[in-house]
Design a protein around this motif. Structure first.
Motif, PDB file in Angstrom:
ATOM      1  N   GLY A  61     116.819  -6.190   2.935  1.00 25.44           N
ATOM      2  CA  GLY A  61     115.664  -7.076   2.963  1.00 25.44           C
ATOM      3  C   GLY A  61     114.452  -6.414   3.573  1.00 25.44           C
ATOM      4  O   GLY A  61     113.336  -6.527   3.051  1.00 25.44           O
ATOM      5  N   GLN A  62     114.641  -5.701   4.659  1.00 21.96           N
ATOM      6  CA  GLN A  62     113.532  -5.018   5.304  1.00 21.96           C
ATOM      7  C   GLN A  62     112.936  -3.968   4.375  1.00 21.96           C
ATOM      8  O   GLN A  62     111.712  -3.863   4.244  1.00 21.96           O
ATOM      9  N   ALA A  63     113.791  -3.190   3.716  1.00 20.03           N
ATOM     10  CA  ALA A  63     113.298  -2.166   2.789  1.00 20.03           C
ATOM     11  C   ALA A  63     112.593  -2.800   1.585  1.00 20.03           C
ATOM     12  O   ALA A  63     111.583  -2.293   1.105  1.00 20.03           O
ATOM     13  N   LEU A  64     113.135  -3.933   1.091  1.00 21.76           N
ATOM     14  CA  LEU A  64     112.526  -4.583  -0.068  1.00 21.76           C
ATOM     15  C   LEU A  64     111.142  -5.116   0.264  1.00 21.76           C
ATOM     16  O   LEU A  64     110.196  -4.953  -0.520  1.00 21.76           O
ATOM     17  N   TYR A  65     111.004  -5.776   1.416  1.00 19.30           N
ATOM     18  CA  TYR A  65     109.692  -6.306   1.776  1.00 19.30           C
ATOM     19  C   TYR A  65     108.670  -5.172   1.931  1.00 19.30           C
ATOM     20  O   TYR A  65     107.509  -5.314   1.541  1.00 19.30           O
TER      21      TYR A  65
END
Length: 507
Positions: A61-65
């Motif tokens: 999630g952190q990488a996607l955002y």
């Protein structure tokens, strides 16, 4: 010592319950097929794929955002550059052409440089995803591709493949669609790793709760958009329930369409699971992209469901409701029917369904107990081989039989052509599990083309297709198939004939 009939039953079992034989397994594994399947159940949790880029949903999630922030910045830079290129003085037409060209080039430079220069709010520099090499796909598809490759590698290395077949079954039962959104695409593999695999040899209710609370499922079936009308957020925003997840929990995941619920139950379950959501990019409720319970979205009060009242606080209300749904008699019958249809016959034998349903109820949804009842049943063991392998099963069995270690293109391409890419069903009911779906004239023609390609790719690795046919199919190899392979005009054709034989295609 096992007789011919036992060896034949063992050969069928390796295809019915597993992923088919690998070269060199031969008579020993056929003779011990039932014991090996039972030993796999007793051994416990299935293995996890290795070498994946992200450990789980929170890291993803952190990488996607961060990736989406970079994409937004690049789009804005491109828009600004285009506006600057068009802002030409009416009296400078000839010079304007040159200015526009220079502006466009400047814009291209801004697009390339902007992500490295601007840090999106709420993200630290370490969270920025690395820029992919030239010709590499963007982060969501790249992650999906690598997860598929790791998942296939694990299936090809498995001894019998029974655990991997169960993973495929449950992943399709609790399916998400990778094409729904960036979150579903990038988290599809993590969803299977986190919500399905740890519980395949555990309790159904634990898998149910893990699946319904995973960020990928909450995004796929829109529960992150569901707001209790009387919750603090509902009163402020005048927004209400989204019933998609609640409906599919009851219709597809637990009770079944004829399981004894009505529309009021769907609406009430939707109320009960309000607040089950995905942490946003700001990370207020936890790690960006992970699951969180947001009390501000949750419908307050006591809520009835299937004749019971649920008054637990917060997330516990949803857990209690899902636990009761998991233990409902209709759920036992629905799950038993699907398991028998998947492993034994399109028309599930009623006695076998009743056996598995009774085992499910008596064991409290203990899945190993249900699997042991399935493997131990002579009705399941001796049923005619009428089920056609799905495209995913066909691909994995073919690569196991030929020893091919595929690259991502050799996985994604054939599965896309045959209509069953990993984690991409067209709807929340998952891929079909009957011959009608996979054994159409067009479907068989496509398989022939795919098998011909595999024959060409593996010709050098399979020096003697006749010996390979004996090794892989053993006592179920028919005289007709043996003769067809022997008379083939070329080695690639012989391999394709083996892979398209009735004995190989059916389980």
């Amino acid at each position: 010592m096992a007789g011919p009939d036992d060896l034949k039953a063992g050969a069928v079992a390796l295809q019915r319950f597993g992923l088919g034989a690998r070269p060199g397994q031969g008579e020993a594994i056929r003779r011990e097929a039932r014991d090996r399947l039972l030993a796999e159940i007793a051994a416990g949790p299935v293995a996890q794929p290795q070498g994946v880029a992200f450990s789980g949903a929170a890291e993803i999630g952190q990488a996607l955002y961060a990736f989406e922030d970079q994409e937004r910045i690049a789009r804005e830079a491109k828009r600004v550059a285009a506006q600057q290129a068009q802002a030409v003085s009416p009296g400078a037409q000839s010079a304007g052409m040159q200015v526009a060209g220079a502006g466009a080039m400047s814009g291209q430079m801004e697009v390339a440089q902007a992500p490295a220069e601007v840090k999106p709010s709420g993200q630290n520099q370490a969270a920025q995803p690395a820029k992919p090499p030239p010709n590499e796909p963007a982060l969501p598809f790249r992650t999906y591709r690598d997860e598929v490759k790791s998942r296939v590698d694990l299936a090809l290395a498995a001894e019998t493949g029974f655990g991997e077949r169960l993973v495929m079954f449950w992943s399709n039962h609790f399916c998400i669609g990778a094409t729904k959104s960036n979150i579903c695409r990038i988290m599809a593999g993590a969803y299977e790793r986190e919500a399905i695999r740890p519980h395949v040899f555990g309790r159904f209710e634990d898998m149910l709760i893990a699946a319904e609370s995973h960020p990928a499922m909450l995004d796929f079936l829109d529960n992150r958009q569901s707001i209790g009308p009387n919750s603090p957020a509902g009163r402020r925003q005048r927004r209400g329930l989204n019933e998609n997840l609640a409906r599919e929990i009851m219709e597809l995941h637990t009770l079944g369409v004829s399981g004894g619920y009505n529309q009021a139950d769907v609406t009430n379950l939707a109320r009960i699971i309000t607040g089950w959501t995905v942490v946003g990019r700001e990370g207020v409720l936890g790690f960006p992209g992970s699951f969180a319970f947001n009390a501000g979205l949750h419908e307050p009060g006591v809520t009835p469901l299937l004749g019971r009242s649920y008054d637990q606080p917060g997330r516990a209300q949803g857990v209690a409701a899902l636990t009761d749904l998991a233990r409902h008699p209709s759920t036992a019958h629905f799950i038993a029917t699907k398991l028998v249809r998947h492993f034994v016959a399109d028309d599930p034998p009623p006695k076998l369904v009743d056996l598995l349903a009774a085992t499910f109820r008596q064991s409290g949804g203990d899945l190993p107990s249900v699997y042991r009842a399935l493997i131990g049943s002579d009705e399941a063991w001796k049923a005619p081989a009428t089920k056609v392998r799905s495209p995913q099963e066909f691909l994995l069995a073919s690569y196991r039989a030929t020893g091919l270690q595929p690259n991502p293109g050799q996985i994604l391409g054939p599965l896309g052509t045959m209509g069953q890419p990993f984690w991409q069903p067209s709807g929340p009911n998952g891929y079909a599990d009957t011959n009608v779906a996979w054994a159409s004239a067009e479907g068989i023609k496509t398989r022939i083309d795919v098998a011909a390609g595999w024959g060409r790719q593996t010709a050098n690795a399979v020096p003697d297709p006749r010996s390979q046919a004996d090794d892989i199919l053993g006592p179920i190899l028919s005289p007709e198939t043996k003769q067809a392979v022997a008379r083939a005009e070329s080695r690639p054709q012989a391999i394709a004939l083996l892979l398209m034989s009735p004995e190989f295609q059916r389980r």
